[in-house]
Design an enzyme around this catalytic site. Structure first.
Site, PDB file in Angstrom:
ATOM      1  N   THR A 152      67.436  67.395  37.734  1.00 47.37           N
ATOM      2  CA  THR A 152      68.071  66.414  36.848  1.00 47.37           C
ATOM      3  C   THR A 152      68.244  65.095  37.603  1.00 47.37           C
ATOM      4  O   THR A 152      67.864  64.960  38.758  1.00 47.37           O
ATOM      5  CB  THR A 152      69.459  66.914  36.401  1.00 47.37           C
ATOM      6  OG1 THR A 152      70.391  66.796  37.495  1.00 47.37           O
ATOM      7  CG2 THR A 152      69.408  68.354  35.948  1.00 47.37           C
ATOM      8  N   GLU A 159      59.964  56.384  34.289  1.00 47.12           N
ATOM      9  CA  GLU A 159      61.123  56.993  33.648  1.00 47.12           C
ATOM     10  C   GLU A 159      60.999  56.754  32.139  1.00 47.12           C
ATOM     11  O   GLU A 159      60.183  55.930  31.694  1.00 47.12           O
ATOM     12  CB  GLU A 159      62.419  56.348  34.174  1.00 47.12           C
ATOM     13  CG  GLU A 159      62.690  56.588  35.645  1.00 47.12           C
ATOM     14  CD  GLU A 159      62.927  58.047  35.969  1.00 47.12           C
ATOM     15  OE1 GLU A 159      63.543  58.757  35.138  1.00 47.12           O
ATOM     16  OE2 GLU A 159      62.483  58.500  37.046  1.00 47.12           O
ATOM     17  N   LYS A 176      65.589  55.311  47.530  1.00 42.74           N
ATOM     18  CA  LYS A 176      64.729  56.000  48.501  1.00 42.74           C
ATOM     19  C   LYS A 176      64.850  55.378  49.888  1.00 42.74           C
ATOM     20  O   LYS A 176      64.905  56.091  50.903  1.00 42.74           O
ATOM     21  CB  LYS A 176      63.276  55.959  48.014  1.00 42.74           C
ATOM     22  CG  LYS A 176      63.047  56.769  46.738  1.00 42.74           C
ATOM     23  CD  LYS A 176      61.622  56.614  46.224  1.00 42.74           C
ATOM     24  CE  LYS A 176      61.424  57.425  44.945  1.00 42.74           C
ATOM     25  NZ  LYS A 176      60.049  57.312  44.402  1.00 42.74           N
ATOM     26  N   ASP A 187      65.327  52.411  41.957  1.00 42.17           N
ATOM     27  CA  ASP A 187      64.789  53.706  42.391  1.00 42.17           C
ATOM     28  C   ASP A 187      64.242  53.603  43.813  1.00 42.17           C
ATOM     29  O   ASP A 187      64.489  54.475  44.656  1.00 42.17           O
ATOM     30  CB  ASP A 187      63.695  54.161  41.426  1.00 42.17           C
ATOM     31  CG  ASP A 187      63.126  55.523  41.807  1.00 42.17           C
ATOM     32  OD1 ASP A 187      63.897  56.503  41.815  1.00 42.17           O
ATOM     33  OD2 ASP A 187      61.926  55.606  42.107  1.00 42.17           O
ATOM     34  N   GLY A 238      54.323  61.704  39.019  1.00 45.27           N
ATOM     35  CA  GLY A 238      53.736  62.747  38.191  1.00 45.27           C
ATOM     36  C   GLY A 238      54.442  64.069  38.376  1.00 45.27           C
ATOM     37  O   GLY A 238      54.973  64.381  39.448  1.00 45.27           O
ATOM     38  N   GLY A 292      53.010  59.451  32.262  1.00 49.12           N
ATOM     39  CA  GLY A 292      54.210  60.121  32.758  1.00 49.12           C
ATOM     40  C   GLY A 292      54.661  59.641  34.117  1.00 49.12           C
ATOM     41  O   GLY A 292      55.447  60.299  34.800  1.00 49.12           O
TER      42      GLY A 292
END
Length: 815
Positions: free
Chosen positions: A555, A667, A682, A678, A798, A664
């Site tokens: 999630t 988001e 990281k 994002d 992916g 895909g």
């Protein structure tokens, strides 16, 4: 001569009685037969409860009617199924016996107590009636029957309720009975007689003991104990699902298993068959095809020297200590004498090398008696502080690993301690060497079932098990399930078994303690009405003590990430693609790392940064081997890698975003990718792994888009507006191309720990130059890797690669 013994579960009803008669008839064809019978299931317990109820509550005698009616109903049902069965005489005997019992119980009411000699008579009625019923069944089938009276022929010494049979004297008496070779010999179990020819009973598992005694007295060639299980298992099948039936055991191995809690045979039963070298077979009346387990002098049927894992619960350990103990030469003798005078058994004992401490274990229900005896025995030493106050540790269990000459196997103890240590189970005491056939450990009772499972798995199975609890079934979660399902048989050949026992999203879940059927999980999930609840997840694992449990978090849920510490403390590994835990406050990040170290659990978050790329593990390996990171930079967004790669080929900015979304890579709302947050998360994780104390606000993000675009929270509105930037990005791409460079969205940590996320123009010699089509790349410039960096490159977006990264982390929990 063959002896057959049938327990209460084998005589539970009319069908069972007739099944036993069939077994007897089958054996008559091949050998002379003697049979020992228990009372029908529950009868003895009912009689004991009736006595206690009368003593404690002075109630009337109606309770005894329950036992009497069971026999009347039993006889009535046998009559329906067995031709020529004489039920009239049996009913008369039942009435006569229970009339006697009522008179005795009336006396108990008057006395307000039950003398032991009367109690023995009362609780043994079930066995006597079992023999009478079976005699009539066999006679109805035209067989001759001889009944041996155990009160007259089994001579015992000891208490009315727990006597021990004198085999030589009993053997002499039984040899004087004129036994016809064609007769079936019947005898009631549980019962014997004392020197005065009074009825006594033989205590716990007395019927099995009776069978072993009669087998010895008749010089039987074999003793078969018929019960409701197939034989002896490596562990209790109700506790350990992968336990298996043992073909054979030696007498010594069976003794060790039974002594330490396995429901095989009582040690008293094994003594006579061992003494007279009588093979004993445990068989199942519910499964006549099972070969059972052979207990014999030499165990040659199996090559595996290990035989079982068992446990004895409700144990207390006494600790006798004091600096002056080494001068008390007779202290052990005094301890043993004081306890033996109370007829209490010491289960195991350990003593410190300095002789300042003696530990011994007993059953918890004996604590008060032992404490009283020792306090009296060492009254002076305790008063003068020669001994410390007696310390008692309760709520313990003893786990025992049993095997032939186990003391000769040098690696057994190390495997046991490593296995328990990996599960954070502390060993309070160990006993090895006192028996060459077992190693015994004292543990907290709360850990015993988990300990039994993991020790059994380590010792008896080459299978490495991972129990998975999957939360989050979006694209990555579903792909992970598919990958595990497709790879199951390949892994099984490598002795790896992955069981997914929970699949959940934020609303509901499905669970199965034995593993969910992954071929139909989606249908089961649609039908499920079980609401997702973390408390249910934790209680499920506590109840079933799963092996190697791992939570997989697919999630992006903040609240779930804040439960990680709770998960670790409850024994879970965690594999997560959710970045929220590692990008929470630095204080929480540190707390997680400390908890991981303290609980000895695995925490894998490789997919937080590089999807399937081993960025975190590589970074840790560099640091662990003494390298130091000068700086690092990379393209850490698969979606932005794809988008900027498309810009080089002349595709418009808006069109490249749509294509990335269709594949895909992004988001659900592409704005989340384009915001740069994002990539910032990281970079924050990498910086923290490098040792920098950073918060998310410390990461400098140069916005990719003009500020007013970030107000479009609706993705359709955003996608319609983003076309306004097509010309801008086309011009920026052309300017970079004229310089021989390309545009890339880069995350960077410099040699001072400064963290940045921004668009850069990258030259052809830079390792980030040729990255496109959804690839990720990270270049480490280190003390060892300089001037050429260590470069990790591969697809970074992916469902397949992310799920593969999680899958790989799952397998690493076995290391």
């Amino acid at each position: 001569m063959k002896l057959l013994k049938f327990g209460g579960t084998s005589l539970a009803n009319a069908e069972k009685f007739l099944c036993v008669a069939d077994i007897i008839e089958k054996n008559i064809k091949n050998a002379k037969i003697a049979v020992v019978l228990s009372a029908p299931a529950k009868i003895t317990n009912y009689l004991v409860e009736t006595i206690e109820t009368i003593i404690q509550h002075h109630q009337k005698l109606e309770d005894i009617n329950l036992s009497e009616n069971i026999f009347f109903e039993l006889v009535q049902n046998i009559k329906k199924m067995q031709p020529n069965f004489c039920n009239k005489s049996i009913n008369e005997l039942i009435k006569k016996e229970f009339d006697k019992l009522r008179k005795m119980m009336h006396g108990i009411i008057l006395l307000k107590q039950c003398p032991d000699n009367i109690r023995a008579i009362l609780i043994s009625r079930g066995e006597i009636l079992s023999v009478f019923i079976m005699k009539n069944i066999l006679e109805a089938r035209k067989h001759q029957v001889t009944v041996i009276n155990p009160v007259k022929n089994l001579i015992s010494i000891g208490h009315y309720l727990d006597s021990t049979v004198n085999i030589p004297k009993s053997k002499k008496l039984i040899s004087q009975i004129n036994l016809n070779n064609t007769d079936v010999i019947l005898m009631a179990g549980f019962i014997a007689g004392n020197e005065k020819k009074e009825l006594v009973v033989l205590g716990r598992n007395g019927s099995d003991y009776s069978a072993a005694i009669l087998a010895a007295c008749l010089n039987a060639s074999c003793c078969e104990i018929w019960t409701d299980v197939d034989g002896v298992f490596t562990c209790d099948p109700r506790e350990v699902s992968n336990s298996y039936l043992l073909e054979s055991l030696s007498y010594e191995e069976a003794m060790e298993l039974s002594y330490f809690g396995a429901k095989v045979l009582h040690p008293r039963t094994i003594e006579p068959i061992s003494q007279f070298k009588i093979p004993c077979i445990i068989k199942n009346t519910n499964n006549l095809n099972s070969l059972g387990t052979l207990i014999c002098e030499k165990n040659n049927l199996t090559k595996n020297f290990l035989k079982g894992v068992t446990h004895l619960d409700n144990i207390a350990m006494f600790v006798i200590s004091g600096l002056a103990m080494k001068n008390m030469l007779n202290i052990n003798a005094r301890i043993f004498t004081a306890i033996s005078q109370k007829n209490i058994n010491i289960i195991i004992i350990t003593q410190s090398s300095s002789e300042n401490t003696i530990n011994f274990c007993i059953l918890e229900n004996c604590i008060d008696q032992v404490k009283s005896a020792l306090t009296e025995e060492f009254r002076l030493e305790l008063k003068e502080n020669i001994l410390n106050p007696i310390h008692i540790i309760s709520k313990l269990s003893i786990l025992s690993i049993v095997g032939s000459n186990i003391f000769l196997k040098p690696n057994i103890a190390s495997k046991i301690f490593y296995t328990l240590g990996s599960a954070n189970i502390n060993v309070i005491a160990i006993a090895q060497g006192s028996s060459k056939h077992s190693i015994s450990l004292v543990l907290n009772k709360k850990n015993i079932l988990n300990a039994v499972k993991i020790i059994h798995d380590t010792m008896f199975s080459n299978k490495k098990i991972i129990t998975v609890f999957l939360i989050g079934i979006g694209g990555v979660g579903k792909t992970l399930i598919k990958q595990i399902f497709e790879q199951k048989h390949f892994l099984y050949k490598k002795n790896i078994d992955i069981k997914i026992c929970l699949i959940a999203n934020s609303k509901k879940m499905i669970m199965s303690k034995n593993g969910i059927n992954l071929s139909i999980w989606e249908n089961d999930f649609k039908k499920s009405k079980e609401e997702f609840n973390l408390d249910k997840l934790i209680s499920l694992t506590k109840k079933h003590h799963f092996l190697n449990p791992a939570i997989v978090d697919c999630t992006s849920d903040q609240l779930l990430s804040e439960q990680y510490i709770t998960f670790f403390k409850n024994g879970f590994h965690i594999i997560t693609s959710n970045k929220k835990a590692n990008t929470n406050t630095f204080q929480y990040y540190q707390k997680i790392q400390k908890t991981v170290s303290k609980t000895n659990k695995k925490f894998f978050y490789e997919t937080n940064v590089g999807a399937g790329l081993p960025i975190i593990s590589t970074l840790k390996n560099l640091l662990n081997t003494g390298d130091s990171i000068t700086c690092c930079k990379g393209i850490l967004s698969g979606s932005l890698s794809f988008i900027f790669g498309k810009l080089e080929k002349g595709v418009t900015f808006s069109q490249s975003i749509k294509e990335a979304q269709e594949l895909g890579f992004t988001e659900p709302n592409p704005l989340d990718d384009l915001s740069g947050i994002d990539v910032a998360r990281k970079i924050l994780i990498i910086a923290r792994e490098m040792g920098y104390h950073k918060e998310l606000k410390d990461i400098e993000i140069t916005p990719l888009l003009p500020e007013h675009f970030y107000k479009y929270k609706d993705k359709n509105k955003f996608l319609s507006k983003i076309q306004e930037l097509d010309l801008y990005f086309l011009e920026q791409t052309k300017k970079a191309k004229k310089l021989g460079k390309v545009l890339r969205f880069v995350g960077k940590i410099d040699n001072k720990g400064k963290c940045q996320v921004k668009i850069e123009k990258i030259s052809i010699h830079d390792p980030l130059y040729k990255v496109k089509n959804g690839e990720n790349v990270l270049a480490f410039y280190t003390k060892y890797y300089h001037p050429l960096p260590l470069v990790l490159k591969g697809y970074g977006a992916g469902n397949n690669v992310t799920a593969s990264g999680i899958f790989s982390n799952l397998l690493h929990t076995l290391s």
